[in-house]
Scaffold this motif. Structure first.
Motif, PDB file in Angstrom:
ATOM      1  N   PRO A 126       0.845  -1.204   0.000  1.00 31.56           N
ATOM      2  CA  PRO A 126       0.000   0.000   0.000  1.00 31.56           C
ATOM      3  C   PRO A 126       0.881   1.255   0.000  1.00 31.56           C
ATOM      4  O   PRO A 126       1.965   1.261   0.573  1.00 31.56           O
ATOM      5  CB  PRO A 126      -0.790  -0.110   1.310  1.00 31.56           C
ATOM      6  CG  PRO A 126      -0.653  -1.547   1.740  1.00 31.56           C
ATOM      7  CD  PRO A 126       0.686  -1.992   1.225  1.00 31.56           C
ATOM      8  N   GLY A 130      -2.635   5.352   1.583  1.00 37.69           N
ATOM      9  CA  GLY A 130      -3.666   4.328   1.532  1.00 37.69           C
ATOM     10  C   GLY A 130      -4.628   4.415   0.380  1.00 37.69           C
ATOM     11  O   GLY A 130      -5.672   3.756   0.380  1.00 37.69           O
ATOM     12  N   VAL A 133      -2.307   0.594  -4.235  1.00 36.03           N
ATOM     13  CA  VAL A 133      -1.280  -0.400  -3.896  1.00 36.03           C
ATOM     14  C   VAL A 133      -0.355  -0.572  -5.095  1.00 36.03           C
ATOM     15  O   VAL A 133      -0.754  -0.371  -6.254  1.00 36.03           O
ATOM     16  CB  VAL A 133      -1.888  -1.768  -3.516  1.00 36.03           C
ATOM     17  CG1 VAL A 133      -2.682  -1.680  -2.222  1.00 36.03           C
ATOM     18  CG2 VAL A 133      -2.742  -2.326  -4.650  1.00 36.03           C
ATOM     19  N   ASP A 148      -7.651 -10.698  -9.564  1.00 36.08           N
ATOM     20  CA  ASP A 148      -8.024 -10.089  -8.293  1.00 36.08           C
ATOM     21  C   ASP A 148      -9.318 -10.690  -7.744  1.00 36.08           C
ATOM     22  O   ASP A 148      -9.942 -10.108  -6.860  1.00 36.08           O
ATOM     23  CB  ASP A 148      -8.159  -8.574  -8.435  1.00 36.08           C
ATOM     24  CG  ASP A 148      -9.236  -8.174  -9.446  1.00 36.08           C
ATOM     25  OD1 ASP A 148     -10.012  -9.053  -9.892  1.00 36.08           O
ATOM     26  OD2 ASP A 148      -9.310  -6.983  -9.788  1.00 36.08           O
ATOM     27  N   GLN A 169      -7.670  -0.963  -6.440  1.00 33.28           N
ATOM     28  CA  GLN A 169      -8.418  -1.926  -5.643  1.00 33.28           C
ATOM     29  C   GLN A 169      -7.487  -2.402  -4.526  1.00 33.28           C
ATOM     30  O   GLN A 169      -6.607  -3.222  -4.761  1.00 33.28           O
ATOM     31  CB  GLN A 169      -8.884  -3.116  -6.492  1.00 33.28           C
ATOM     32  CG  GLN A 169      -9.911  -2.752  -7.545  1.00 33.28           C
ATOM     33  CD  GLN A 169      -9.270  -2.423  -8.876  1.00 33.28           C
ATOM     34  OE1 GLN A 169      -8.155  -1.896  -8.909  1.00 33.28           O
ATOM     35  NE2 GLN A 169      -9.958  -2.724  -9.950  1.00 33.28           N
ATOM     36  N   LYS A 170      -7.716  -1.880  -3.342  1.00 37.03           N
ATOM     37  CA  LYS A 170      -6.760  -2.086  -2.253  1.00 37.03           C
ATOM     38  C   LYS A 170      -7.036  -3.338  -1.423  1.00 37.03           C
ATOM     39  O   LYS A 170      -6.134  -4.062  -1.065  1.00 37.03           O
ATOM     40  CB  LYS A 170      -6.759  -0.840  -1.344  1.00 37.03           C
ATOM     41  CG  LYS A 170      -6.493   0.466  -2.071  1.00 37.03           C
ATOM     42  CD  LYS A 170      -6.519   1.655  -1.168  1.00 37.03           C
ATOM     43  CE  LYS A 170      -7.916   1.908  -0.609  1.00 37.03           C
ATOM     44  NZ  LYS A 170      -8.904   2.231  -1.651  1.00 37.03           N
ATOM     45  N   ASN A 171      -8.294  -3.567  -1.117  1.00 33.88           N
ATOM     46  CA  ASN A 171      -8.635  -4.627  -0.172  1.00 33.88           C
ATOM     47  C   ASN A 171      -9.061  -5.914  -0.876  1.00 33.88           C
ATOM     48  O   ASN A 171     -10.117  -6.481  -0.597  1.00 33.88           O
ATOM     49  CB  ASN A 171      -9.748  -4.138   0.768  1.00 33.88           C
ATOM     50  CG  ASN A 171      -9.326  -2.914   1.559  1.00 33.88           C
ATOM     51  OD1 ASN A 171      -8.198  -2.842   2.049  1.00 33.88           O
ATOM     52  ND2 ASN A 171     -10.224  -1.951   1.677  1.00 33.88           N
ATOM     53  N   VAL A 172      -8.244  -6.359  -1.818  1.00 34.12           N
ATOM     54  CA  VAL A 172      -8.506  -7.615  -2.525  1.00 34.12           C
ATOM     55  C   VAL A 172      -7.226  -8.449  -2.516  1.00 34.12           C
ATOM     56  O   VAL A 172      -6.126  -7.940  -2.248  1.00 34.12           O
ATOM     57  CB  VAL A 172      -8.976  -7.373  -3.981  1.00 34.12           C
ATOM     58  CG1 VAL A 172     -10.302  -6.630  -4.010  1.00 34.12           C
ATOM     59  CG2 VAL A 172      -7.909  -6.600  -4.749  1.00 34.12           C
ATOM     60  N   ASP A 173      -7.402  -9.725  -2.804  1.00 29.27           N
ATOM     61  CA  ASP A 173      -6.259 -10.640  -2.878  1.00 29.27           C
ATOM     62  C   ASP A 173      -5.849 -10.801  -4.342  1.00 29.27           C
ATOM     63  O   ASP A 173      -6.689 -11.128  -5.195  1.00 29.27           O
ATOM     64  CB  ASP A 173      -6.623 -12.004  -2.286  1.00 29.27           C
ATOM     65  CG  ASP A 173      -6.914 -11.920  -0.796  1.00 29.27           C
ATOM     66  OD1 ASP A 173      -6.254 -11.117  -0.114  1.00 29.27           O
ATOM     67  OD2 ASP A 173      -7.801 -12.657  -0.316  1.00 29.27           O
ATOM     68  N   TYR A 174      -4.555 -10.608  -4.622  1.00 25.65           N
ATOM     69  CA  TYR A 174      -4.040 -10.708  -5.980  1.00 25.65           C
ATOM     70  C   TYR A 174      -3.271 -12.013  -6.154  1.00 25.65           C
ATOM     71  O   TYR A 174      -2.577 -12.467  -5.245  1.00 25.65           O
ATOM     72  CB  TYR A 174      -3.124  -9.523  -6.297  1.00 25.65           C
ATOM     73  CG  TYR A 174      -3.852  -8.203  -6.373  1.00 25.65           C
ATOM     74  CD1 TYR A 174      -4.522  -7.835  -7.526  1.00 25.65           C
ATOM     75  CD2 TYR A 174      -3.866  -7.333  -5.282  1.00 25.65           C
ATOM     76  CE1 TYR A 174      -5.198  -6.624  -7.594  1.00 25.65           C
ATOM     77  CE2 TYR A 174      -4.533  -6.124  -5.339  1.00 25.65           C
ATOM     78  CZ  TYR A 174      -5.201  -5.779  -6.498  1.00 25.65           C
ATOM     79  OH  TYR A 174      -5.872  -4.591  -6.566  1.00 25.65           O
ATOM     80  N   ARG A 192       0.903  -9.401   1.050  1.00 22.23           N
ATOM     81  CA  ARG A 192       0.786  -7.997   1.431  1.00 22.23           C
ATOM     82  C   ARG A 192       1.897  -7.632   2.421  1.00 22.23           C
ATOM     83  O   ARG A 192       2.139  -8.366   3.379  1.00 22.23           O
ATOM     84  CB  ARG A 192      -0.581  -7.726   2.057  1.00 22.23           C
ATOM     85  CG  ARG A 192      -0.896  -6.252   2.267  1.00 22.23           C
ATOM     86  CD  ARG A 192      -2.334  -6.087   2.700  1.00 22.23           C
ATOM     87  NE  ARG A 192      -3.237  -6.457   1.625  1.00 22.23           N
ATOM     88  CZ  ARG A 192      -3.691  -5.632   0.695  1.00 22.23           C
ATOM     89  NH1 ARG A 192      -3.311  -4.355   0.720  1.00 22.23           N
ATOM     90  NH2 ARG A 192      -4.502  -6.040  -0.253  1.00 22.23           N
ATOM     91  N   SER A 195       3.063  -0.714   4.368  1.00 22.36           N
ATOM     92  CA  SER A 195       3.306   0.461   3.532  1.00 22.36           C
ATOM     93  C   SER A 195       4.522   1.217   4.037  1.00 22.36           C
ATOM     94  O   SER A 195       4.822   1.188   5.241  1.00 22.36           O
ATOM     95  CB  SER A 195       2.086   1.384   3.547  1.00 22.36           C
ATOM     96  OG  SER A 195       1.836   1.840   4.861  1.00 22.36           O
TER      97      SER A 195
END
Length: 210
Positions: A126, A130, A133, A148, A169-174, A192, A195
């Motif tokens: 991040p 915030g 990412v 994602d 898109q910050k709060n996702v799993d890549y 993750r 930051s």
């Protein structure tokens, strides 16, 4: 008597072969090293093509990919090198003449250049405020896509197997996913990481009052 007659007959046959111009192939001397022909297929880092190389071959030779055949340019030392864009096929080096050693040699696929010995990894960092990412990875063999959980997009890998991009898109799993079945590893979950912290501002020193 029979042995003498048989030996004379063989000698006469060899002499006749030389006179008639026939080729006689002699076995290598005992203890002599026998060369081995080999062929490798190396994908480039971004997965768009492969490099096919070989050594230890006698010319002329042909390269077969299961559907087509082309002449190989074998140099004086028995080496050849070429680039092809048909990536997911099996290549075989074929002899042209019956008296050539190694009538056919299957080419072996090896790891992509620039990624051998490296473990593929991906991180999600991040930014300080915030709002987004940064997703970065290394050690990958292309082509690859990024997922994602809802969408998929191609990744732009450089020649060393690295990539970097920014997403909001910050709060996702890549996850980094392979496009072809023969690409190791098939998928890598991005980890993750914290930051980067903004350096704290230093308050200016107040003059000392007496």
């Amino acid at each position: 008597m029979y042995r003498r007659t048989r030996r004379a007959a063989i000698t006469s046959l060899l002499v006749s072969s030389f006179v008639c111009g026939s080729a006689v192939v002699l076995a290598p001397a005992a203890g002599a090293a026998v060369p081995t022909a080999s062929c490798t297929v190396t994908p480039n880092a971004d997965g768009t093509a492969v490099t096919i190389s070989g050594e230890g071959f006698t010319a002329p030779r042909k390269l077969n990919d299961g559907e087509s055949t082309e002449d190989l340019n074998v140099d004086a030392t028995g080496h050849f090198l070429l680039k092809r864009f048909q990536k997911n096929v099996d290549y075989t080096v074929l002899a042209v003449n019956e008296d050539q050693p190694f009538v056919f040699v299957n080419c072996k696929r090896v790891a992509a250049t620039g990624t051998t010995g490296k473990t593929a990894s991906c991180t999600v960092t991040p930014n300080a405020n915030g709002t987004a990412v940064t997703i970065s990875g290394e050690g990958f063999v292309g082509p690859r896509v990024l997922q994602d959980g809802q969408s998929t997009e191609p990744l732009n890998l450089d020649s060393t197997g690295h990539f970097q991009l920014k997403r909001f898109q910050k709060n996702v799993d890549y996850t980094v996913v392979a496009v072809n079945e023969n690409q190791p590893p098939t998928f890598v979950n991005c980890k993750r990481v914290p930051s980067p912290q903004n350096p704290q501002a230093t308050s200016p020193a107040r003059p000392h009052r007496r």
